[in-house]
Design an enzyme around this catalytic site. Sequence first.
Site, short mmCIF file in Angstrom:
data_model
loop_
_atom_site.label_atom_id
_atom_site.label_comp_id
_atom_site.label_asym_id
_atom_site.label_seq_id
_atom_site.Cartn_x
_atom_site.Cartn_y
_atom_site.Cartn_z
N ASP A 246 0.84 -1.21 0.00
CA ASP A 246 0.00 0.00 0.00
C ASP A 246 0.87 1.26 0.00
O ASP A 246 0.61 2.22 -0.73
CB ASP A 246 -1.00 0.00 1.17
CG ASP A 246 -0.44 -0.63 2.45
OD1 ASP A 246 0.64 -1.23 2.38
OD2 ASP A 246 -1.08 -0.50 3.50
N ASP A 270 1.10 -7.26 -10.64
CA ASP A 270 0.07 -7.02 -11.66
C ASP A 270 -0.52 -5.62 -11.48
O ASP A 270 -0.63 -4.83 -12.42
CB ASP A 270 -1.01 -8.10 -11.48
CG ASP A 270 -1.99 -8.15 -12.63
OD1 ASP A 270 -1.77 -7.45 -13.63
OD2 ASP A 270 -2.98 -8.90 -12.51
N ASP A 274 0.50 -1.73 -13.61
CA ASP A 274 -0.49 -0.92 -14.32
C ASP A 274 -0.42 0.52 -13.84
O ASP A 274 -0.49 1.46 -14.62
CB ASP A 274 -1.91 -1.45 -14.09
CG ASP A 274 -2.38 -2.31 -15.25
OD1 ASP A 274 -1.51 -2.96 -15.86
OD2 ASP A 274 -3.59 -2.32 -15.55
#
Length: 386
Positions: A246, A270, A274
């Site tokens: 986080d 993943d 992005d």
Amino acid sequence: MGTYAIAVLAGDGIGPEVTAQGVRVLEAVAERFGHYFKMTEALVGVAAIEAEGDAISHATMRLCQESDAILFGAVGGRSGGRSGGRSGGVPRMGRDKAGPSYEGPHSGVQPERALFRLRKELALYANLRPIRPFDALLNASTIKADILRGTDLLVVRELTGGIYYGKPSEIRETAQGLEAIDTLVYTEAEIARIVRTAFELARDRRKKVASVDKANVLSSSRLWRRTADLVAADYPDVTLEHLLVDACAMHLIRRPASFDVIVTENMFGDILTDEASMLAGSMGMLPSASLGTRHTAHGLFGLYEPIHGSAPDIAGQEKANPIAAILTVALMLRYSFNLKEEARAIEGAVERIVEAGYRTEDLREEGKKVVGTKEMGRLIVEAVRG
Ligand code: NAD
């Protein structure tokens, strides 16, 4: 003079459009540096389902196994469903809200199965995504140019383990109604090999590794952190920083230039990649390499693909940015063929063309010249030729 065997799997949508430009650039490199790239094309994705009944045939798998590297475009028949393709993970279960991802005579087969099989069966456990926004494109990102300047990071994502592969993974009936379970499992050996890959890569860069986990909550992350510390002991010249996922998501957009190599597990990687792709301005700019342990006569075997999908919304319109596919070729030359000068020649050519003001539609900017996919490819080929 070297001879290199490459399986070319262009796939669907804009896959063939951008891969064709990557192939042209490879041909220009061959001409300039005196190499022979033996390229063999085969079908994957929807194209393969329609012609051969599966997302990737056994013959194509064999071709890939016998090649020195794979140049991959993109697979997928419609927009908006990237979980299968990008996660490298689990083929989708039946229908989702948007309906089946492929409708046709073989609708039970997902186009993304091609990538899933390639990654798993060829043991391509390390996904590398370098992110270095070009100075000329700093204003194309949604992040402020001042924050972006100097960003040059490499995300090393574990690709064949973790929650996308753990069993059980299912939705099941219970007396209280439906429940769902996914399993996040990592062995010490799986963690050690990907962390080691990150440290090796950091040695050739700025010698910093950020290992990303969720050790305050997850057991798998506590093992991850412990294993990363053990591996780090073998690399006293490289600095290791531990970050919770986080916090990393926040730091990526707050201080992207401070990162060198980031290593993390499959799902965290993943999601973070992005997010990180937005630092470069467009999905059409980012290449990736997936590497395993198999060595060929030239180096490490690998699969090379742009990070974007088949983009059916712009397919066939000359709007696709081929730069990700072209930079993907540079990664292939560097990691699988050890042709570093040739890789730099491609990267330099791309940068010169972008600096000269040429843009594809996705990077449209006031005062710049918008060109189509093929024209962008031609300009870069000319720049490679010198
Ligand atoms: P996408 O990456 O194909 O497209 C997302 C957006 O980015 C679209 O608006 C598209 O037009 C744009 N875009 C993507 N690449 C571009 C390029 N080179 N130049 C200019 N614009 C570009 O993602 P999506 O729309 O969610 O998925 C489309 C299909 O691709 C789905 O079937 C999905 O499963 C598949 N997919 C495949 C892969 C892969 O093969 N590795 C990865 C992601 C998605």
